[in-house]
Design an enzyme around this catalytic site. Structure first.
Site, PDB file in Angstrom:
ATOM      1  N   ASP A 107       7.484 -33.158  -4.901  1.00 40.59           N
ATOM      2  CA  ASP A 107       6.494 -33.987  -4.204  1.00 40.59           C
ATOM      3  C   ASP A 107       5.133 -34.076  -4.896  1.00 40.59           C
ATOM      4  OD1 ASP A 107       5.357 -31.480  -3.683  1.00 40.59           O
ATOM      5  OD2 ASP A 107       6.291 -31.344  -1.696  1.00 40.59           O
ATOM      6  N   HIS A 122      12.873 -28.896 -10.468  1.00 42.78           N
ATOM      7  CA  HIS A 122      13.815 -29.915 -10.014  1.00 42.78           C
ATOM      8  C   HIS A 122      13.315 -31.336 -10.268  1.00 42.78           C
ATOM      9  CE1 HIS A 122      15.637 -26.631  -7.226  1.00 42.78           C
ATOM     10  NE2 HIS A 122      16.024 -26.531  -8.457  1.00 42.78           N
ATOM     11  N   CYS A 154      18.489 -52.134 -11.068  1.00 34.34           N
ATOM     12  CA  CYS A 154      18.012 -52.214 -12.457  1.00 34.34           C
ATOM     13  C   CYS A 154      17.606 -53.644 -12.797  1.00 34.34           C
ATOM     14  CB  CYS A 154      19.091 -51.710 -13.422  1.00 34.34           C
ATOM     15  SG  CYS A 154      18.530 -51.775 -15.140  1.00 34.34           S
ATOM     16  N   CYS A 157      20.012 -54.605 -16.116  1.00 32.84           N
ATOM     17  CA  CYS A 157      21.462 -54.849 -16.060  1.00 32.84           C
ATOM     18  C   CYS A 157      21.980 -55.088 -14.640  1.00 32.84           C
ATOM     19  CB  CYS A 157      22.221 -53.685 -16.709  1.00 32.84           C
ATOM     20  SG  CYS A 157      22.328 -52.224 -15.664  1.00 32.84           S
ATOM     21  N   GLY A 195       7.511 -20.193   0.888  1.00 31.14           N
ATOM     22  CA  GLY A 195       8.292 -21.267   1.497  1.00 31.14           C
ATOM     23  C   GLY A 195       9.587 -21.616   0.788  1.00 31.14           C
ATOM     24  N   SER A 196      10.351 -20.594   0.436  1.00 32.16           N
ATOM     25  CA  SER A 196      11.665 -20.878  -0.165  1.00 32.16           C
ATOM     26  C   SER A 196      12.725 -19.982   0.445  1.00 32.16           C
ATOM     27  CB  SER A 196      11.624 -20.656  -1.676  1.00 32.16           C
ATOM     28  OG  SER A 196      12.916 -20.829  -2.217  1.00 32.16           O
TER      29      SER A 196
HETATM   30  P1  NAD Z   1      14.659 -24.658   1.747  1.00 33.18           P
HETATM   31  O1  NAD Z   1      14.588 -25.907   2.559  1.00 33.18           O
HETATM   32  O2  NAD Z   1      15.987 -24.107   1.400  1.00 33.18           O
HETATM   33  O3  NAD Z   1      13.858 -23.486   2.488  1.00 33.18           O
HETATM   34  C1  NAD Z   1      12.571 -23.676   2.990  1.00 33.18           C
HETATM   35  C2  NAD Z   1      12.078 -22.353   3.549  1.00 33.18           C
HETATM   36  O4  NAD Z   1      10.719 -22.557   3.930  1.00 33.18           O
HETATM   37  C3  NAD Z   1      12.832 -21.870   4.783  1.00 33.18           C
HETATM   38  O5  NAD Z   1      13.207 -20.520   4.613  1.00 33.18           O
HETATM   39  C4  NAD Z   1      11.788 -22.008   5.918  1.00 33.18           C
HETATM   40  O6  NAD Z   1      11.847 -20.961   6.852  1.00 33.18           O
HETATM   41  C5  NAD Z   1      10.480 -21.926   5.172  1.00 33.18           C
HETATM   42  N1  NAD Z   1       9.357 -22.619   5.826  1.00 33.18           N
HETATM   43  C6  NAD Z   1       9.385 -23.718   6.622  1.00 33.18           C
HETATM   44  N2  NAD Z   1       8.150 -24.065   7.007  1.00 33.18           N
HETATM   45  C7  NAD Z   1       7.304 -23.166   6.433  1.00 33.18           C
HETATM   46  C8  NAD Z   1       5.884 -22.998   6.454  1.00 33.18           C
HETATM   47  N3  NAD Z   1       5.080 -23.826   7.127  1.00 33.18           N
HETATM   48  N4  NAD Z   1       5.357 -21.957   5.754  1.00 33.18           N
HETATM   49  C9  NAD Z   1       6.162 -21.096   5.069  1.00 33.18           C
HETATM   50  N5  NAD Z   1       7.508 -21.217   5.022  1.00 33.18           N
HETATM   51  C10 NAD Z   1       8.069 -22.242   5.685  1.00 33.18           C
HETATM   52  O7  NAD Z   1      13.782 -24.947   0.463  1.00 33.18           O
HETATM   53  P2  NAD Z   1      13.919 -24.455  -1.030  1.00 33.18           P
HETATM   54  O8  NAD Z   1      14.121 -22.995  -1.117  1.00 33.18           O
HETATM   55  O9  NAD Z   1      12.789 -25.107  -1.737  1.00 33.18           O
HETATM   56  O10 NAD Z   1      15.267 -25.097  -1.602  1.00 33.18           O
HETATM   57  C11 NAD Z   1      15.675 -26.365  -1.282  1.00 33.18           C
HETATM   58  C12 NAD Z   1      15.676 -27.469  -2.315  1.00 33.18           C
HETATM   59  O11 NAD Z   1      15.058 -28.520  -1.612  1.00 33.18           O
HETATM   60  C13 NAD Z   1      14.887 -27.353  -3.535  1.00 33.18           C
HETATM   61  O12 NAD Z   1      15.778 -27.573  -4.549  1.00 33.18           O
HETATM   62  C14 NAD Z   1      13.860 -28.514  -3.495  1.00 33.18           C
HETATM   63  O13 NAD Z   1      13.966 -29.264  -4.710  1.00 33.18           O
HETATM   64  C15 NAD Z   1      14.318 -29.387  -2.414  1.00 33.18           C
HETATM   65  N6  NAD Z   1      13.320 -29.994  -1.466  1.00 33.18           N
HETATM   66  C16 NAD Z   1      12.082 -30.355  -1.866  1.00 33.18           C
HETATM   67  C17 NAD Z   1      11.171 -30.889  -0.941  1.00 33.18           C
HETATM   68  C18 NAD Z   1       9.793 -31.272  -1.441  1.00 33.18           C
HETATM   69  O14 NAD Z   1       9.637 -31.692  -2.581  1.00 33.18           O
HETATM   70  N7  NAD Z   1       8.758 -31.110  -0.590  1.00 33.18           N
HETATM   71  C19 NAD Z   1      11.530 -31.026   0.399  1.00 33.18           C
HETATM   72  C20 NAD Z   1      12.829 -30.657   0.777  1.00 33.18           C
HETATM   73  C21 NAD Z   1      13.696 -30.119  -0.168  1.00 33.18           C
HETATM   74 ZN    ZN Z   2      20.463 -50.864 -16.078  1.00 26.84          ZN
END
Ligand code: NAD
Ligand code: ZN
Length: 257
Positions: A107, A122, A154, A157, A195-196
């Protein structure tokens, strides 16, 4: 604020105040308070969509429309703004404590908040590629489609297989970015996960690399994860509330030291 939480914040602050090479590792949870839904967790998108269908490279090739419908839900917030957690991390970089941010997010909110060294494991939505003819596009080239929430086609193409340069399930991570992130994790003296859920590999390998190279480990997440046991401090809460408190305290200590 409950006493136990205060104690944990204090421990995190002690680690960061001493750190010279801290690395922050973020996931979708850090952007939840900016209004972008996460994948897993309480309101996660996987409750509504099948990841194999909408977020894998095979699913995309089979049915790009389903991928785009899902993306539009995620991108409804293309105008999303960084929240206090993103700004707090950028502040730690300005203070010379954080040396790099490694993110799984696509994002670009870290950069928007002022973080300079960001490894996007990613990818991001800035560029798109036609998988049929190989033509490369900037997001701006399709802004009319995207704003109308129509799948892009596209211009060269006519193929519907125009894919943003994000890593879908079944695709490799960008090698250079991954190697850079591994190197940063090895060198880290403090490693903070925010937040992962730590279940998406190989990204989730990085905290283990940092730990085995001696980093002090801090976790800030809304709920428990599978890797909590490798952390020295685990803080359950909202990133946008916890991180600014930590940074405020680190600043206070630094002023007096
Ligand atoms: P995930 O969705 O698997 O996990 C998110 C974690 O964040 C959860 O454990 C949840 O409890 C926690 N969480 C939720 N709200 C929170 C807050 N306010 N503060 C702290 N923690 C909070 O996410 P991940 O581990 O990033 O893996 C998922 C994949 O999703 C990644 O590969 C990513 O590329 C993609 N993704 C990206 C976005 C983005 O770009 N914002 C959004 C959704 C998913
Ligand atoms: Zn093309």
């Amino acid at each position: 604020m409950p006493e136990e939480l205060n104690e944990k914040i204090k421990l995190a602050v002690e680690i960061l105040a001493k750190a010279k090479n801290a690395v922050v590792f973020t996931g979708a949870g850090i952007s939840a308070e900016s209004g972008i839904p996460t994948f897993r967790g309480e309101d996660g998108l996987w409750k509504k969509y099948d990841p194999e269908e909408v977020a894998s490279i095979h699913g995309f090739r089979r049915n790009p429309r389903a991928f785009w419908e899902f993306s539009f839900e995620l991108m409804k917030k293309t105008s999303a703004e960084p929240n206090p957690a993103h700004y707090a991390i950028a502040e730690l970089e300005k203070m010379g404590i954080v040396k790099a941010v490694i993110t799984q997010n696509i994002d670009m909110l870290h950069q928007k908040a002022g973080s300079k060294k960001v490894y996007e494991l990613h990818g991001s939505t800035e560029k798109l590629d036609c998988l049929d003819c190989g033509k490369e596009y900037d997001r701006e080239d399709f802004i009319d489609f995207l704003q109308k929430m129509e799948p892009p086609q596209c211009k060269f193409c006519g193929s519907m297989l125009v894919k943003p340069r994000v890593v879908l399930f079944g695709e490799p991570l960008p090698t250079k970015v991954l190697y850079g992130a591994i190197e940063e994790s090895r060198r880290a003296d403090a490693f903070i996960v925010v937040g992962s859920s730590l279940v998406v590999y190989p990204a989730a390998e990085l905290p283990y690399i940092a730990k085995s190279n001696g980093a002090k480990m801090i976790m800030v997440n809304y709920e428990p994860t599978v890797a909590d046991h490798i952390f020295d401090v685990v803080i359950y809460g909202k990133a946008g509330q916890i991180l600014p408190r930590i940074v405020e305290e680190v600043k206070r200590i630094k002023r007096f030291s």
